[in-house]
Design an enzyme around this catalytic site. Structure first.
Site, mmCIF file in Angstrom:
data_model
loop_
_atom_site.group_PDB
_atom_site.id
_atom_site.type_symbol
_atom_site.label_atom_id
_atom_site.label_comp_id
_atom_site.label_asym_id
_atom_site.label_seq_id
_atom_site.Cartn_x
_atom_site.Cartn_y
_atom_site.Cartn_z
ATOM 1 N N LYS A 248 -41.760 14.412 -25.158
ATOM 2 C CA LYS A 248 -40.313 14.606 -24.979
ATOM 3 C C LYS A 248 -39.523 13.570 -25.781
ATOM 4 C CE LYS A 248 -37.893 12.896 -21.668
ATOM 5 N NZ LYS A 248 -37.270 12.487 -20.404
ATOM 6 N N ASP B 212 -37.377 18.553 -21.313
ATOM 7 C CA ASP B 212 -37.341 17.636 -20.170
ATOM 8 C C ASP B 212 -37.313 18.461 -18.884
ATOM 9 O OD1 ASP B 212 -34.807 18.603 -19.937
ATOM 10 O OD2 ASP B 212 -33.826 16.805 -20.680
#
Ligand code: SF4
Length: 216
Positions: A121, A139
């Site tokens: 991420k 996310d």
């Protein structure tokens, strides 16, 4: 999901949210974006912004942070969760960037992933926000919304959710899809307690039709 339906959803999200970014993802400086993403791990945006602003008011780049006392970094980023672990990682990442990359954040996924505390991420946030590359950072907001809408399956991990979103998102829009979905997730498709009663996407949403069926 039908690509035409996703295009409608995307266009509505762009209309609502496109101009706004939180502080810690508002910079174009790759080092600041990287540190902002590290600070944001398991931390709310408001607290991440506070820690980010305090840190960069005192230190301006990898060179300064690499030689900063870890206790001082801890003190400055205290509003963020896990600040002790993050302070050590920020100092170590700064040192590596300084020594291995001459103070410049690498524009390369594998190099980013080799840094301590940097996962997929964070790497995708740096590549998309700082370098403008067509990467979608997945996310918790992005994952929850993709699964609720039926774009991804419940069991899908990071790579599968990202690939399914990429298939639907035009290349030139991928770099800011995360920001649109984060705003939508904070305001409407919250986890827990999504505000389906004010959501414009109920007619497309798998979660909504399943919960409505269950409550009949
Ligand atoms: S209908 Fe509810 S669950 Fe579905 S996208 Fe909207 S807020 Fe999220």
């Amino acid at each position: 999901m039908d690509p035409r339906v996703f295009a409608e959803i995307l266009s509505e999200l762009e209309r609502r949210y496109r101009p706004n970014r939180p502080e810690h993802v508002g910079s174009r400086d790759p080092f600041k974006v990287l540190i902002g993403a590290m600070l944001s791990h398991r931390t709310r945006d408001e607290q991440t912004d506070e820690a980010y602003l305090r840190l960069f008011k005192r230190f301006k780049d990898a060179g300064e942070l690499a030689s900063a006392p870890v206790r001082e970094i801890e003190r400055l980023i205290r509003p963020a969760g896990f600040y002790r672990v993050k302070a050590r990682r920020i100092k170590e990442v700064s040192r590596i960037i300084l020594e291995r990359y001459g103070g410049r954040v690498p524009r390369n996924r594998d190099a980013l992933l080799s840094l301590p505390g940097v996962g997929e991420k964070t790497a995708d946030i740096v590549l998309s926000v700082a370098f403008g590359l067509p990467e979608i950072a997945v996310d918790t907001h992005v994952e929850t919304i993709a699964k609720r809408l039926g774009i991804a399956d419940e069991k899908d991990g990071y790579g599968e959710v990202k690939r399914k979103l990429e298939e639907l998102t035009p290349v030139e829009k991928r770099r800011y899809l995360n920001m649109l979905l984060v705003r939508f997730g904070r305001e409407i498709c919250r986890s827990p307690r999504p505000r389906c009663e004010v959501c414009p996407f109920t007619r497309y949403c798998r979660y909504y039709s399943a919960t409505r069926r269950a409550s009949r």
